[in-house]
Write an enzyme that holds these catalytic residues in place. Structure first.
Site, mmCIF file in Angstrom:
data_model
loop_
_atom_site.group_PDB
_atom_site.id
_atom_site.type_symbol
_atom_site.label_atom_id
_atom_site.label_comp_id
_atom_site.label_asym_id
_atom_site.label_seq_id
_atom_site.Cartn_x
_atom_site.Cartn_y
_atom_site.Cartn_z
ATOM 1 N N MET A 183 -17.766 22.794 -57.543
ATOM 2 C CA MET A 183 -18.043 21.541 -56.832
ATOM 3 C C MET A 183 -16.849 20.585 -56.921
ATOM 4 O O MET A 183 -17.027 19.375 -57.038
ATOM 5 C CB MET A 183 -19.293 20.842 -57.417
ATOM 6 C CG MET A 183 -20.551 21.672 -57.323
ATOM 7 S SD MET A 183 -21.883 21.014 -58.340
ATOM 8 C CE MET A 183 -21.470 21.618 -59.961
ATOM 9 N N LYS A 214 -29.657 22.076 -50.979
ATOM 10 C CA LYS A 214 -29.043 20.765 -51.144
ATOM 11 C C LYS A 214 -27.620 20.836 -50.652
ATOM 12 O O LYS A 214 -26.846 21.657 -51.098
ATOM 13 C CB LYS A 214 -28.997 20.365 -52.618
ATOM 14 C CG LYS A 214 -30.323 20.271 -53.274
ATOM 15 C CD LYS A 214 -30.117 19.704 -54.665
ATOM 16 C CE LYS A 214 -31.271 20.065 -55.554
ATOM 17 N NZ LYS A 214 -30.928 20.854 -56.687
ATOM 18 N N ASP A 264 -31.904 28.337 -51.748
ATOM 19 C CA ASP A 264 -30.919 27.259 -51.684
ATOM 20 C C ASP A 264 -29.963 27.452 -50.523
ATOM 21 O O ASP A 264 -29.774 28.556 -50.026
ATOM 22 C CB ASP A 264 -30.094 27.255 -52.969
ATOM 23 C CG ASP A 264 -30.730 26.415 -54.046
ATOM 24 O OD1 ASP A 264 -31.745 25.768 -53.773
ATOM 25 O OD2 ASP A 264 -30.189 26.411 -55.162
HETATM 26 C C1 LIG Z 1 -24.143 23.758 -57.400
HETATM 27 S S1 LIG Z 1 -22.854 24.858 -57.836
HETATM 28 C C2 LIG Z 1 -23.773 26.340 -58.036
HETATM 29 C C3 LIG Z 1 -23.026 27.432 -58.755
HETATM 30 C C4 LIG Z 1 -23.785 28.742 -58.848
HETATM 31 N N1 LIG Z 1 -24.993 28.626 -59.617
HETATM 32 C C5 LIG Z 1 -22.920 29.841 -59.435
HETATM 33 O O1 LIG Z 1 -23.207 30.373 -60.497
HETATM 34 O O2 LIG Z 1 -21.913 30.171 -58.795
HETATM 35 C C6 LIG Z 1 -22.058 25.065 -56.280
HETATM 36 C C7 LIG Z 1 -20.564 25.345 -56.374
HETATM 37 O O3 LIG Z 1 -20.331 26.703 -56.701
HETATM 38 C C8 LIG Z 1 -19.142 27.136 -56.073
HETATM 39 N N2 LIG Z 1 -19.465 28.278 -55.212
HETATM 40 C C9 LIG Z 1 -20.634 28.892 -55.105
HETATM 41 N N3 LIG Z 1 -20.565 29.953 -54.274
HETATM 42 C C10 LIG Z 1 -19.278 30.000 -53.850
HETATM 43 C C11 LIG Z 1 -18.555 30.852 -52.974
HETATM 44 N N4 LIG Z 1 -19.133 31.901 -52.380
HETATM 45 N N5 LIG Z 1 -17.257 30.589 -52.768
HETATM 46 C C12 LIG Z 1 -16.652 29.561 -53.368
HETATM 47 N N6 LIG Z 1 -17.269 28.720 -54.198
HETATM 48 C C13 LIG Z 1 -18.565 28.941 -54.448
HETATM 49 C C14 LIG Z 1 -18.578 25.962 -55.308
HETATM 50 O O4 LIG Z 1 -17.656 25.301 -56.145
HETATM 51 C C15 LIG Z 1 -19.811 25.122 -55.093
HETATM 52 O O5 LIG Z 1 -19.480 23.766 -54.927
#
Ligand SMILES: C[S@@+](CC[C@H](N)C(=O)[O-])C[C@H]1O[C@@H](n2cnc3c(N)ncnc32)[C@H](O)[C@@H]1O
Length: 260
Positions: free
Chosen positions: A172, A58, A36
C-alpha cells in the site's frame, strides 16, 4: 438449522495457479463467497457458477462495506448455517485485516479456519525476478505498510528501516512513495539503492518499474502505475534483470543503468 463455518482463505496475489489446493477445495464447497477487491478476476472465475458472491471490497475512499459490517455479515451468514469462504487477496493475515475478522468470529463462538495464501511480497518478488534475500545482498526482509491515515504522515522508525543489508517491502505504498523515499534517504539509505515497483504482480497484467530509491517516485508516475502496486527496496533488486523470467511487457527500465 446448525451452525455454519467461515474459512478465511488467501487467494494469493493474482495468478490462479498460485491458489493452494485447500483454497480451491473450499471454494468448490462454499455456499457463499465474500470477496475483496484485490482478488483477481482469474481466481474469481474458479468459483462455481451457482455459488452466492458478496462483494466486500475496499478501494481507497470506496468502502463497499465497513469492517464492522463485514464482521457482522460473516458471523450472520455462519449463524444461518452457511458454509462461508471469506476470500482475501494474498495472505489473509498479512495486511488484510483477516485477524480482526477471525477475532470477531472467535469472540462470537463461530467456527472458523484460516487458509494461508501467497502474500504479494513473495508472489510479486518471484514473478519480478527479485529474491527477497540473497547471500551478500540482503540478510533479511521487512514487510511494512505504506498506508498513512488521511492527511497524516507515515509513522515508522526510519533509522531502523534504512538498513542497506535488508530488503524493504512496502505494501500500500504507491501514494506515499515520494515520502517513503525522502524519509529513507534522510535516515541514511543511499539514493542509488536499487528499488522496484510491481503493479498487478503475478498476472498477465504485471508491470515492473526498476530504478533507484531517489528515481523511483518519478519513474512510477511516468509509467502511470496504479493499484495494486508493491514497492521493493534493496540491493536484491540488482538481480531483477538477470532473473527476469516472466515479464510480459517490456521492462520500463528507467534509470536501468543503476540496477545493472
Ligand atoms: C491491503 S494490502 C493486502 C495484502 C495481502 N493480504 C497480501 O498478503 O498480499 C494491499 C496491498 O498489497 C499489495 N498487493 C496485493 N496484491 C498485489 C499484486 N498482485 N501486485 C502488486 N501489489 C499487490 C499492494 O501493495 C496493495 O496495496
Amino acid at each position: 438449522m446448525g451452525m455454519g463455518r467461515v474459512a478465511l482463505v488467501g487467494a494469493g496475489p493474482g495468478d490462479p495457479d498460485l491458489l493452494t489446493i485447500k483454497a480451491l477445495r473450499l471454494l468448490g464447497e462454499a455456499e457463499v463467497v465474500v470477496f475483496d477487491r484485490l482478488v483477481s478476476p482469474e481466481v474469481m472465475a474458479l468459483i462455481p457458477a451457482g455459488t452466492q458472491r458478496v462483494y466486500a471490497g475496499k478501494a481507497m475512499g470506496d468502502h463497499a462495506l465497513v469492517q464492522d459490517e463485514i464482521n457482522d455479515l460473516l458471523a450472520g451468514l455462519a449463524r444461518s448455517g452457511r458454509r462461508v469462504v471469506r476470500l482475501k487477496g494474498g495472505d489473509p493475515l498479512v495486511f488484510g485485516r483477516g485477524s480482526e475478522e477471525a477475532l470477531h468470529l472467535a469472540r462470537q463462538g463461530i467456527p472458523f479456519e484460516v487458509v494461508p495464501g501467497i502474500s504479494s511480497a513473495s508472489g510479486c518478488a518471484s514473478y519480478a525476478g527479485i529474491p527477497l534475500t540473497h547471500r551478500g545482498l540482503a540478510t533479511g526482509v521487512r514487510c511494512v505498510t505504506g498506508h498513512a491515515r488521511d492527511g497524516e504522515a507515515l509513522r515508522h522508525d526510519w533509522k531502523k528501516l534504512a538498513d542497506p543489508d535488508a530488503t524493504l517491502v512496502f505494501y500500500m505504498g504507491l501514494s506515499s512513495l515520494p515520502a517513503i523515499a525522502r524519509e529513507l534517504m534522510a535516515a541514511g539509505l543511499a539514493a542509488e539503492t536499487p528499488a522496484a515497483a510491481i503493479e498487478n504482480g503475478t498476472t498477465f497484467r504485471q508491470r515492473r518499474v526498476l530504478g533507484t530509491l531517489s528515481g523511483l517516485p518519478a519513474a512510477v508516475v511516468a509509467a502511470g502505475l496504479g493499484a495494486p502496486t508493491l514497492i521493493i527496496i534493496g540491493r536484491v533488486v540488482e538481480l531483477a534483470q538477470a532473473l527476469d523470467w516472466f515479464t510480459t511487457e517490456p521492462v520500463t527500465a528507467i534509470a536501468a543503468e543503476a540496477v545493472r
